[in-house]
Design a protein around this motif. Structure first.
Motif, PDB file in Angstrom:
ATOM      1  N   ARG A   1       0.816  -1.227   0.000  1.00  0.00           N
ATOM      2  CA  ARG A   1       0.000   0.000   0.000  1.00  0.00           C
ATOM      3  C   ARG A   1       0.850   1.279   0.000  1.00  0.00           C
ATOM      4  O   ARG A   1       0.314   2.378  -0.062  1.00  0.00           O
TER       5      ARG A   1
ATOM      6  N   GLN B   1       2.953   4.194  -1.440  1.00  0.00           N
ATOM      7  CA  GLN B   1       3.072   4.858  -2.742  1.00  0.00           C
ATOM      8  C   GLN B   1       4.545   5.018  -3.109  1.00  0.00           C
ATOM      9  O   GLN B   1       5.361   5.439  -2.286  1.00  0.00           O
TER      10      GLN B   1
ATOM     11  N   THR C   1       7.119  -1.787  -6.256  1.00  0.00           N
ATOM     12  CA  THR C   1       6.407  -1.872  -4.981  1.00  0.00           C
ATOM     13  C   THR C   1       6.193  -3.326  -4.566  1.00  0.00           C
ATOM     14  O   THR C   1       6.252  -3.653  -3.385  1.00  0.00           O
TER      15      THR C   1
ATOM     16  N   HIS D   1      10.215   1.016  -3.179  1.00  0.00           N
ATOM     17  CA  HIS D   1       9.146   1.991  -3.376  1.00  0.00           C
ATOM     18  C   HIS D   1       9.583   3.139  -4.279  1.00  0.00           C
ATOM     19  O   HIS D   1       9.564   4.312  -3.895  1.00  0.00           O
TER      20      HIS D   1
ATOM     21  N   ARG E   1       9.211   4.381  -8.615  1.00  0.00           N
ATOM     22  CA  ARG E   1       8.298   4.266  -9.757  1.00  0.00           C
ATOM     23  C   ARG E   1       8.987   3.541 -10.924  1.00  0.00           C
ATOM     24  O   ARG E   1       9.432   4.159 -11.881  1.00  0.00           O
TER      25      ARG E   1
ATOM     26  N   ASP F   1      -0.990   0.951 -11.068  1.00  0.00           N
ATOM     27  CA  ASP F   1      -1.777   0.936  -9.831  1.00  0.00           C
ATOM     28  C   ASP F   1      -0.903   0.554  -8.640  1.00  0.00           C
ATOM     29  O   ASP F   1      -1.004   1.153  -7.566  1.00  0.00           O
TER      30      ASP F   1
ATOM     31  N   GLN G   1       0.852   3.228  -6.980  1.00  0.00           N
ATOM     32  CA  GLN G   1      -0.011   4.083  -6.158  1.00  0.00           C
ATOM     33  C   GLN G   1      -0.491   3.372  -4.891  1.00  0.00           C
ATOM     34  O   GLN G   1      -1.320   3.897  -4.150  1.00  0.00           O
TER      35      GLN G   1
ATOM     36  N   LYS H   1      -2.156   0.508  -4.950  1.00  0.00           N
ATOM     37  CA  LYS H   1      -3.460  -0.063  -5.268  1.00  0.00           C
ATOM     38  C   LYS H   1      -3.279  -1.426  -5.927  1.00  0.00           C
ATOM     39  O   LYS H   1      -2.361  -1.615  -6.723  1.00  0.00           O
TER      40      LYS H   1
END
Length: 168
Positions: A15, A17, A50, A55, A57, A136, A139, A141
């Motif tokens: 969870r 980000q 993630t 963590h 991108r 996702d 983020q 998600k």
């Protein structure tokens, strides 16, 4: 290269980000290589940083049967999306579970490659869905978040039970 541990739902680290990559350097390139190795070994077609408790991108994807068309997206950004498709999705972080999720059918995404070069890609169908699914993760998600609370809770309990059985 090294295999990385893939986190499984409901691990709270899924969870978090992801933060943008500030500079694509040797360390980032090694992370990308390790992510590809982990994804191929799993086996899967996509992996977000993630999911391996990094963590940042970063996303890796390879839809080819031969595993010879690697695609790396660093700091991906969707510029445009069109249409709607409903596709059955699975996830390395939610093993053994497949559910239909509605997503854009076509997207245009801008990202950096493993060498830090910017590129833009317009794609549709499975690649479009895969990129959205992995974005996702960045983020915090998961695809199960698109499901009803009852389904999501059933999946959570099933995966926790499997984890307990493996630990015994």
């Amino acid at each position: 290269m090294a295999l990385l541990e893939i986190l499984h739902f409901p691990d709270p680290r899924l969870r978090i980000q992801a933060k943008p990559v500030k500079q694509v350097d040797e360390n980032i390139s090694k992370i990308v290589d390790d992510m590809f190795e982990t994804m191929y070994e799993a086996p899967g077609i996509g992996l977000a940083a993630t999911q391996v408790n990094i963590h940042l991108r970063i996303i890796v994807i390879d839809l080819s049967a031969e595993k010879n068309q690697p695609l790396c997206l660093i700091n991906p950004l969707i510029l445009n999306s069109e249409g709607v498709t409903c596709t059955e999705e699975g996830c390395l972080s939610v093993p053994g579970i497949f559910e239909s999720v509605e997503r854009a059918d076509q997207i245009t995404v801008q990202a950096l490659n493993q060498q830090g070069e910017s590129y833009t890609l317009t794609t549709e169908n499975l690649l479009s869905v895969c990129i959205q699914h992995e974005m996702d993760h960045l983020q915090g998600k998961l695809f199960v978040d698109y499901l009803s609370l009852i389904k999501r809770e059933r999946i959570r309990k099933k995966l926790l039970k499997q984890k307990r059985q493996v630990a015994v």
